[in-house]
Design a protein around this motif. Structure first.
Motif, PDB file in Angstrom:
ATOM      1  N   LEU A  41      33.339  11.046  58.175  1.00 37.07           N
ATOM      2  CA  LEU A  41      32.599  11.693  57.090  1.00 37.07           C
ATOM      3  C   LEU A  41      31.622  12.677  57.727  1.00 37.07           C
ATOM      4  O   LEU A  41      30.618  12.278  58.308  1.00 37.07           O
ATOM      5  CB  LEU A  41      31.859  10.643  56.257  1.00 37.07           C
ATOM      6  CG  LEU A  41      31.070  11.118  55.048  1.00 37.07           C
ATOM      7  CD1 LEU A  41      31.954  11.864  54.060  1.00 37.07           C
ATOM      8  CD2 LEU A  41      30.409   9.924  54.358  1.00 37.07           C
ATOM      9  N   TYR A  42      31.971  13.966  57.644  1.00 37.30           N
ATOM     10  CA  TYR A  42      31.153  15.001  58.271  1.00 37.30           C
ATOM     11  C   TYR A  42      30.219  15.617  57.244  1.00 37.30           C
ATOM     12  O   TYR A  42      30.671  16.174  56.241  1.00 37.30           O
ATOM     13  CB  TYR A  42      32.043  16.075  58.895  1.00 37.30           C
ATOM     14  CG  TYR A  42      32.649  15.658  60.219  1.00 37.30           C
ATOM     15  CD1 TYR A  42      32.067  16.053  61.420  1.00 37.30           C
ATOM     16  CD2 TYR A  42      33.784  14.855  60.268  1.00 37.30           C
ATOM     17  CE1 TYR A  42      32.615  15.672  62.636  1.00 37.30           C
ATOM     18  CE2 TYR A  42      34.331  14.458  61.469  1.00 37.30           C
ATOM     19  CZ  TYR A  42      33.744  14.878  62.661  1.00 37.30           C
ATOM     20  OH  TYR A  42      34.283  14.485  63.874  1.00 37.30           O
ATOM     21  N   MET A  43      28.914  15.517  57.533  1.00 34.19           N
ATOM     22  CA  MET A  43      27.893  16.068  56.656  1.00 34.19           C
ATOM     23  C   MET A  43      26.906  16.914  57.453  1.00 34.19           C
ATOM     24  O   MET A  43      26.633  16.629  58.620  1.00 34.19           O
ATOM     25  CB  MET A  43      27.149  14.932  55.937  1.00 34.19           C
ATOM     26  CG  MET A  43      27.971  14.289  54.838  1.00 34.19           C
ATOM     27  SD  MET A  43      28.222  15.447  53.459  1.00 34.19           S
ATOM     28  CE  MET A  43      29.643  14.696  52.643  1.00 34.19           C
ATOM     29  N   PRO A  44      26.360  17.975  56.830  1.00 31.98           N
ATOM     30  CA  PRO A  44      25.464  18.883  57.553  1.00 31.98           C
ATOM     31  C   PRO A  44      24.062  18.315  57.726  1.00 31.98           C
ATOM     32  O   PRO A  44      23.581  17.525  56.909  1.00 31.98           O
ATOM     33  CB  PRO A  44      25.439  20.125  56.658  1.00 31.98           C
ATOM     34  CG  PRO A  44      25.669  19.588  55.277  1.00 31.98           C
ATOM     35  CD  PRO A  44      26.619  18.438  55.449  1.00 31.98           C
ATOM     36  N   ASP A  45      23.400  18.760  58.806  1.00 31.49           N
ATOM     37  CA  ASP A  45      21.981  18.475  58.965  1.00 31.49           C
ATOM     38  C   ASP A  45      21.161  19.630  58.382  1.00 31.49           C
ATOM     39  O   ASP A  45      21.717  20.531  57.730  1.00 31.49           O
ATOM     40  CB  ASP A  45      21.638  18.205  60.427  1.00 31.49           C
ATOM     41  CG  ASP A  45      21.789  19.430  61.322  1.00 31.49           C
ATOM     42  OD1 ASP A  45      22.073  20.539  60.813  1.00 31.49           O
ATOM     43  OD2 ASP A  45      21.626  19.286  62.548  1.00 31.49           O
ATOM     44  N   ALA A  51      28.135  16.738  61.396  1.00 36.07           N
ATOM     45  CA  ALA A  51      28.340  15.601  62.294  1.00 36.07           C
ATOM     46  C   ALA A  51      28.940  14.446  61.502  1.00 36.07           C
ATOM     47  O   ALA A  51      28.743  14.328  60.287  1.00 36.07           O
ATOM     48  CB  ALA A  51      27.029  15.171  62.948  1.00 36.07           C
ATOM     49  N   ASP A  52      29.662  13.611  62.217  1.00 35.63           N
ATOM     50  CA  ASP A  52      30.294  12.436  61.629  1.00 35.63           C
ATOM     51  C   ASP A  52      29.236  11.360  61.427  1.00 35.63           C
ATOM     52  O   ASP A  52      28.576  10.932  62.381  1.00 35.63           O
ATOM     53  CB  ASP A  52      31.391  11.942  62.581  1.00 35.63           C
ATOM     54  CG  ASP A  52      32.298  10.886  61.967  1.00 35.63           C
ATOM     55  OD1 ASP A  52      32.074  10.493  60.810  1.00 35.63           O
ATOM     56  OD2 ASP A  52      33.229  10.444  62.669  1.00 35.63           O
ATOM     57  N   ALA A 301      35.420   9.166  69.435  1.00 35.59           N
ATOM     58  CA  ALA A 301      34.879  10.222  70.290  1.00 35.59           C
ATOM     59  C   ALA A 301      33.828  11.035  69.551  1.00 35.59           C
ATOM     60  O   ALA A 301      32.878  11.551  70.144  1.00 35.59           O
ATOM     61  CB  ALA A 301      36.006  11.119  70.781  1.00 35.59           C
ATOM     62  N   SER A 302      33.969  11.123  68.214  1.00 35.32           N
ATOM     63  CA  SER A 302      33.078  11.972  67.418  1.00 35.32           C
ATOM     64  C   SER A 302      31.677  11.415  67.261  1.00 35.32           C
ATOM     65  O   SER A 302      30.727  12.165  67.052  1.00 35.32           O
ATOM     66  CB  SER A 302      33.681  12.208  66.030  1.00 35.32           C
ATOM     67  OG  SER A 302      33.845  10.971  65.345  1.00 35.32           O
ATOM     68  N   ASN A 303      31.527  10.082  67.316  1.00 32.64           N
ATOM     69  CA  ASN A 303      30.165   9.559  67.109  1.00 32.64           C
ATOM     70  C   ASN A 303      29.862   8.279  67.866  1.00 32.64           C
ATOM     71  O   ASN A 303      28.948   7.534  67.495  1.00 32.64           O
ATOM     72  CB  ASN A 303      29.867   9.376  65.614  1.00 32.64           C
ATOM     73  CG  ASN A 303      30.645   8.231  64.988  1.00 32.64           C
ATOM     74  OD1 ASN A 303      31.567   7.684  65.604  1.00 32.64           O
ATOM     75  ND2 ASN A 303      30.290   7.861  63.774  1.00 32.64           N
ATOM     76  N   GLY A 304      30.577   7.976  68.930  1.00 35.11           N
ATOM     77  CA  GLY A 304      30.169   6.905  69.820  1.00 35.11           C
ATOM     78  C   GLY A 304      30.715   5.538  69.490  1.00 35.11           C
ATOM     79  O   GLY A 304      31.587   5.366  68.646  1.00 35.11           O
TER      80      GLY A 304
END
Length: 351
Positions: A41-45, A51-52, A301-304
């Protein structure tokens, strides 16, 4: 826009597909046929950087391991706990899987760990479906659950659950996503700020099974009526918290009439990301991954890595073990040949 790809295969060779919904802002959600789950789920800061914001894995087989926390998966037929792995409904006793201690957790896990059908795809939505025959995992009735995910241009992820059964039965669906809004693979969730719109919680015994009584939150380490950091008091001793685990508790939301209400707000101050949770269900379970390993090689890989306190699950639900406390807990059951519906929305903001 919705695109389809192959995610991978399970141990038995079953293919798992991904459906990615992208809105006009570039925000996106990837949904897998395994457990009708949220895979990313990619959302903007506040600067527009995507970021996921959910934990998970790059391999579908990892999602089938219950020790890894039901990451992003749909839970059914009955989420959370059923004491003694049995219940009586309409005068008949039903025995469910004893998959956790002496009780049933998350309906036994079948809904989460098996493939669903992608029934319909639209411009901004995907509908998944699963049929459960009468007697599966001890539950009654020929039972079909559909889950519709819609991602709007306002960065709202709407999750609509619909159940249809040929006899009166029980249902308590939820999604088990763990949120970490930081976009930083090395940051846990303890510095996130949380608000929960509840003055009471369901009291529990040593196994975290509800006693049927409600406890007052005001002034306790469980009180999130005012926004504060999750980690601020997470290790304080408290009767309904297991030492070293932290939050894994059901909060009783203000409204009990099954209409939409604001349930919780999760915030990450540095990124500016804010998640507001709305639901028509009366409870929300806060779980911060206290049972997950402190060291793990599993993750995206996208968020640990998926590790201890890396994310916060905010599971909208009927109270745990309502099936044993229908005289005290708010309940609504499935009527034969009548649609049963419930809706949860995850609304994302950045400021």
């Amino acid at each position: 826009m919705v695109t389809k790809s192959v995610f991978g295969t399970l141990a038995d060779g079953a293919q798992i597909d991904l459906y990615k919904i992208t809105n006009k802002n570039g925000a996106s959600v990837s949904l897998q046929t395994l457990g009708a789950g949220i895979q990313s789920l990619y959302m903007p800061d506040k600067n527009g950087t995507l970021a996921d914001v959910v934990l998970g894995f790059d391999n579908p087989q990892d999602y089938t391991n219950p020790d890894l926390g039901y990451q992003g998966l749909v839970v059914g037929r009955w989420a959370n706990r059923i004491r003694d792995a049995k219940f009586t409904f309409n005068g008949k006793e039903y025995k469910t899987p004893m998959n956790q201690g002496s009780w049933t957790l998350h309906g036994g896990g079948r809904f989460s760990f098996t493939p669903w059908d992608a029934e319909e795809v639209g411009d901004d939505f995907v509908i998944f479906s699963r049929f459960s025959p009468d007697g599966e995992d001890g539950f009654g009735g020929n039972f079909t659950m559909k889950v519709k995910y819609t991602l709007t241009d306002e960065n709202v992820l709407r999750v609509e659950y619909t159940v249809l059964c040929d006899e009166d039965t029980v249902a308590n669906p939820t999604n088990h996503a763990y949120f970490n809004l930081s976009g930083n693979a090395d940051e846990d969730v303890q510095n996130h700020y949380l608000t929960i719109n509840a003055d009471y919680y369901t009291k529990t015994d040593a196994d975290q099974l509800p006693t049927g009584e409600l406890g007052e939150l005001k002034g306790t380490m469980m009180d999130f009526t005012q926004s504060r950091k999750i980690g601020e008091r997470i290790d304080e001793p408290f009767n309904d918290i297991i030492d070293g685990i932290g939050y894994d508790n059901n909060y009783c939301l203000y409204k009990k009439d099954f209409t939409m209400q604001p349930a919780a707000v999760l915030e990450h101050k540095e990124s500016g990301r804010r998640l507001e949770v709305y639901t028509d269900l009366p409870g929300i379970q806060l779980y911060c991954g206290g049972w997950l390993d402190k060291d793990s090689d599993y993750g995206k890989a996208s968020n640990g890595k998926v590790t201890f306190r890396r994310g916060a699950a905010l599971e909208t639900q009927f109270y745990p073990d309502t099936l044993h406390h229908t005289d005290k807990f708010p309940a609504k059951f499935v009527k034969a040949n009548e649609e049963f519906k419930t809706v949860t929305e995850f609304r994302f903001f950045a400021d």
